[in-house]
Scaffold this motif. Sequence first.
Motif, PDB file in Angstrom:
ATOM      1  N   LEU A 157      16.561  18.473   0.571  1.00  0.00           N
ATOM      2  CA  LEU A 157      15.394  18.050   1.353  1.00  0.00           C
ATOM      3  C   LEU A 157      14.533  19.243   1.736  1.00  0.00           C
ATOM      4  O   LEU A 157      13.299  19.206   1.613  1.00  0.00           O
ATOM      5  CB  LEU A 157      15.862  17.305   2.605  1.00  0.00           C
ATOM      6  N   TYR A 158      15.170  20.332   2.179  1.00  0.00           N
ATOM      7  CA  TYR A 158      14.406  21.519   2.573  1.00  0.00           C
ATOM      8  C   TYR A 158      13.834  22.248   1.360  1.00  0.00           C
ATOM      9  O   TYR A 158      12.825  22.962   1.488  1.00  0.00           O
ATOM     10  CB  TYR A 158      15.262  22.453   3.418  1.00  0.00           C
ATOM     11  N   MET A 159      14.429  22.100   0.204  1.00  0.00           N
ATOM     12  CA  MET A 159      13.820  22.640  -0.997  1.00  0.00           C
ATOM     13  C   MET A 159      12.483  21.944  -1.260  1.00  0.00           C
ATOM     14  O   MET A 159      11.528  22.546  -1.757  1.00  0.00           O
ATOM     15  CB  MET A 159      14.738  22.444  -2.206  1.00  0.00           C
ATOM     16  N   ARG A 160      12.433  20.677  -0.903  1.00  0.00           N
ATOM     17  CA  ARG A 160      11.200  19.919  -1.096  1.00  0.00           C
ATOM     18  C   ARG A 160      10.173  20.214  -0.009  1.00  0.00           C
ATOM     19  O   ARG A 160       8.980  20.369  -0.294  1.00  0.00           O
ATOM     20  CB  ARG A 160      11.518  18.415  -1.097  1.00  0.00           C
ATOM     21  N   LEU A 161      10.644  20.310   1.228  1.00  0.00           N
ATOM     22  CA  LEU A 161       9.727  20.450   2.357  1.00  0.00           C
ATOM     23  C   LEU A 161       9.550  21.889   2.834  1.00  0.00           C
ATOM     24  O   LEU A 161       8.563  22.205   3.501  1.00  0.00           O
ATOM     25  CB  LEU A 161      10.214  19.595   3.537  1.00  0.00           C
ATOM     26  N   GLY A 162      10.544  22.739   2.523  1.00  0.00           N
ATOM     27  CA  GLY A 162      10.530  24.109   3.015  1.00  0.00           C
ATOM     28  C   GLY A 162      11.107  24.172   4.424  1.00  0.00           C
ATOM     29  O   GLY A 162      11.236  23.149   5.101  1.00  0.00           O
ATOM     30  N   PRO A 163      11.495  25.375   4.867  1.00  0.00           N
ATOM     31  CA  PRO A 163      11.501  26.628   4.104  1.00  0.00           C
ATOM     32  C   PRO A 163      12.730  26.729   3.187  1.00  0.00           C
ATOM     33  O   PRO A 163      13.780  26.188   3.489  1.00  0.00           O
ATOM     34  CB  PRO A 163      11.551  27.693   5.197  1.00  0.00           C
ATOM     35  N   GLN A 164      12.570  27.438   2.075  1.00  0.00           N
ATOM     36  CA  GLN A 164      13.652  27.563   1.107  1.00  0.00           C
ATOM     37  C   GLN A 164      14.849  28.324   1.675  1.00  0.00           C
ATOM     38  O   GLN A 164      15.992  28.063   1.293  1.00  0.00           O
ATOM     39  CB  GLN A 164      13.148  28.267  -0.154  1.00  0.00           C
ATOM     40  N   GLU A 166      16.105  28.068   4.639  1.00  0.00           N
ATOM     41  CA  GLU A 166      16.961  27.094   5.318  1.00  0.00           C
ATOM     42  C   GLU A 166      17.663  26.194   4.311  1.00  0.00           C
ATOM     43  O   GLU A 166      18.806  25.784   4.515  1.00  0.00           O
ATOM     44  CB  GLU A 166      16.135  26.257   6.294  1.00  0.00           C
ATOM     45  N   ALA A 167      16.983  25.903   3.215  1.00  0.00           N
ATOM     46  CA  ALA A 167      17.596  25.089   2.173  1.00  0.00           C
ATOM     47  C   ALA A 167      18.853  25.759   1.634  1.00  0.00           C
ATOM     48  O   ALA A 167      19.910  25.119   1.499  1.00  0.00           O
ATOM     49  CB  ALA A 167      16.593  24.856   1.038  1.00  0.00           C
ATOM     50  N   PHE A 168      18.762  27.051   1.339  1.00  0.00           N
ATOM     51  CA  PHE A 168      19.932  27.763   0.827  1.00  0.00           C
ATOM     52  C   PHE A 168      21.021  27.890   1.892  1.00  0.00           C
ATOM     53  O   PHE A 168      22.215  27.919   1.566  1.00  0.00           O
ATOM     54  CB  PHE A 168      19.535  29.144   0.296  1.00  0.00           C
ATOM     55  N   THR A 169      20.626  27.931   3.178  1.00  0.00           N
ATOM     56  CA  THR A 169      21.622  27.964   4.252  1.00  0.00           C
ATOM     57  C   THR A 169      22.505  26.724   4.192  1.00  0.00           C
ATOM     58  O   THR A 169      23.733  26.806   4.307  1.00  0.00           O
ATOM     59  CB  THR A 169      20.932  28.055   5.629  1.00  0.00           C
ATOM     60  N   ARG A 188      23.690  24.129  -6.015  1.00  0.00           N
ATOM     61  CA  ARG A 188      23.249  25.475  -5.630  1.00  0.00           C
ATOM     62  C   ARG A 188      22.880  26.287  -6.868  1.00  0.00           C
ATOM     63  O   ARG A 188      21.888  27.029  -6.861  1.00  0.00           O
ATOM     64  CB  ARG A 188      24.325  26.179  -4.817  1.00  0.00           C
ATOM     65  N   ALA A 189      23.648  26.139  -7.949  1.00  0.00           N
ATOM     66  CA  ALA A 189      23.344  26.851  -9.189  1.00  0.00           C
ATOM     67  C   ALA A 189      21.963  26.475  -9.722  1.00  0.00           C
ATOM     68  O   ALA A 189      21.208  27.337 -10.194  1.00  0.00           O
ATOM     69  CB  ALA A 189      24.413  26.552 -10.237  1.00  0.00           C
ATOM     70  N   SER A 190      21.614  25.187  -9.634  1.00  0.00           N
ATOM     71  CA  SER A 190      20.311  24.734 -10.127  1.00  0.00           C
ATOM     72  C   SER A 190      19.170  25.411  -9.383  1.00  0.00           C
ATOM     73  O   SER A 190      18.199  25.882  -9.994  1.00  0.00           O
ATOM     74  CB  SER A 190      20.191  23.212  -9.978  1.00  0.00           C
ATOM     75  N   TYR A 191      19.284  25.456  -8.057  1.00  0.00           N
ATOM     76  CA  TYR A 191      18.195  26.041  -7.263  1.00  0.00           C
ATOM     77  C   TYR A 191      18.202  27.568  -7.328  1.00  0.00           C
ATOM     78  O   TYR A 191      17.134  28.200  -7.235  1.00  0.00           O
ATOM     79  CB  TYR A 191      18.271  25.549  -5.825  1.00  0.00           C
ATOM     80  N   GLU A 192      19.368  28.160  -7.487  1.00  0.00           N
ATOM     81  CA  GLU A 192      19.409  29.619  -7.667  1.00  0.00           C
ATOM     82  C   GLU A 192      18.650  30.019  -8.924  1.00  0.00           C
ATOM     83  O   GLU A 192      17.938  31.034  -8.940  1.00  0.00           O
ATOM     84  CB  GLU A 192      20.862  30.091  -7.739  1.00  0.00           C
ATOM     85  N   ARG A 193      18.788  29.220  -9.954  1.00  0.00           N
ATOM     86  CA  ARG A 193      18.064  29.507 -11.198  1.00  0.00           C
ATOM     87  C   ARG A 193      16.562  29.346 -10.975  1.00  0.00           C
ATOM     88  O   ARG A 193      15.758  30.154 -11.454  1.00  0.00           O
ATOM     89  CB  ARG A 193      18.548  28.574 -12.308  1.00  0.00           C
ATOM     90  N   ASP A 194      16.168  28.320 -10.222  1.00  0.00           N
ATOM     91  CA  ASP A 194      14.749  28.097  -9.937  1.00  0.00           C
ATOM     92  C   ASP A 194      14.139  29.247  -9.146  1.00  0.00           C
ATOM     93  O   ASP A 194      12.956  29.555  -9.293  1.00  0.00           O
ATOM     94  CB  ASP A 194      14.560  26.800  -9.151  1.00  0.00           C
ATOM     95  N   TYR A 195      14.943  29.852  -8.274  1.00  0.00           N
ATOM     96  CA  TYR A 195      14.424  30.894  -7.382  1.00  0.00           C
ATOM     97  C   TYR A 195      14.902  32.294  -7.793  1.00  0.00           C
ATOM     98  O   TYR A 195      15.157  33.149  -6.962  1.00  0.00           O
ATOM     99  CB  TYR A 195      14.800  30.567  -5.936  1.00  0.00           C
ATOM    100  N   LEU A 196      15.001  32.472  -9.107  1.00  0.00           N
ATOM    101  CA  LEU A 196      15.220  33.793  -9.697  1.00  0.00           C
ATOM    102  C   LEU A 196      16.499  34.478  -9.206  1.00  0.00           C
ATOM    103  O   LEU A 196      16.495  35.650  -8.834  1.00  0.00           O
ATOM    104  CB  LEU A 196      13.995  34.695  -9.429  1.00  0.00           C
ATOM    105  N   ARG A 197      17.583  33.718  -9.201  1.00  0.00           N
ATOM    106  CA  ARG A 197      18.895  34.288  -8.898  1.00  0.00           C
ATOM    107  C   ARG A 197      19.823  33.967 -10.072  1.00  0.00           C
ATOM    108  O   ARG A 197      20.807  33.241  -9.916  1.00  0.00           O
ATOM    109  CB  ARG A 197      19.458  33.702  -7.602  1.00  0.00           C
ATOM    110  N   PRO A 198      19.514  34.467 -11.260  1.00  0.00           N
ATOM    111  CA  PRO A 198      20.267  34.052 -12.453  1.00  0.00           C
ATOM    112  C   PRO A 198      21.740  34.407 -12.405  1.00  0.00           C
ATOM    113  O   PRO A 198      22.580  33.630 -12.893  1.00  0.00           O
ATOM    114  CB  PRO A 198      19.546  34.786 -13.589  1.00  0.00           C
TER     115      PRO A 198
END
Length: 233
Positions: A157-164, A166-169, A188-198
């Motif tokens: 939800l926070y990935m959609r609304l922000g802040p990112q 808090e989303a990762f928290t 978590r792996a999916s969003y890490e890839r989206d936010y340049l954490r390969p």
Amino acid sequence: NAGLAQVDYLQKVGIAIAGLLTVVEQLWLAIEKDWQLITFPRRTVNIAKLCGGPTAASEMTDFVDDARRLALAVVASDLFAGQDYEGAKRAISEARSGMDSSGCDKVARSSPCRGVLAFYLASLDLGLGNFGDAETEYRYAADHLESAAPLISLGELYMRLGPQREAFTYLDRAVQSDPTSVAALATRASYERDYLRPYESMLDLDRALRLPATHPYDLSALSRALYQRGGKG
């Protein structure tokens, strides 16, 4: 002794009530309100499987009430999946009748069903675009369920609304609460890839692949993560 006998009796009564509710909910749910008959589709709702049963006399009243509301929330989910959005809204309204607008009490209820009910209502509100209610309900579910699922949902939800951040928290909390959760690791792996954490994404996905994934929730999250990495979903 008498105390243990009473607890055993209450557990059996709770299981019996939960079983009865699964039978009752096979009927067409008909609720009279404002002199109008509102009907919902036939559905078997296994309340005992979703949230167990009461273990003390003090839980009985809340449990029966919440079990009825939970059955309606499950019906609403089915209606929503079938794109009957008006029917879903009516079922949600009935599930919330007499409750706070978000479906969450400020004080924890004694019923074991309330956290599960909040999670279902949150998922429905998210689909209907009621993000504020969804956030409140997911938070309530996270506080009252021993499950990574509401924490994962809050992260998304926070990935959609922000802040990112808090989303990762919340995604981190989901993994910490259940290190064996395939869904938590894969999401978590999916969003890490989206936010340049390969590198972190690779580690989480490899961990997820080493764990058994049998629940549709796990399989869905894993499929998405594999698709992003270029594997077969």
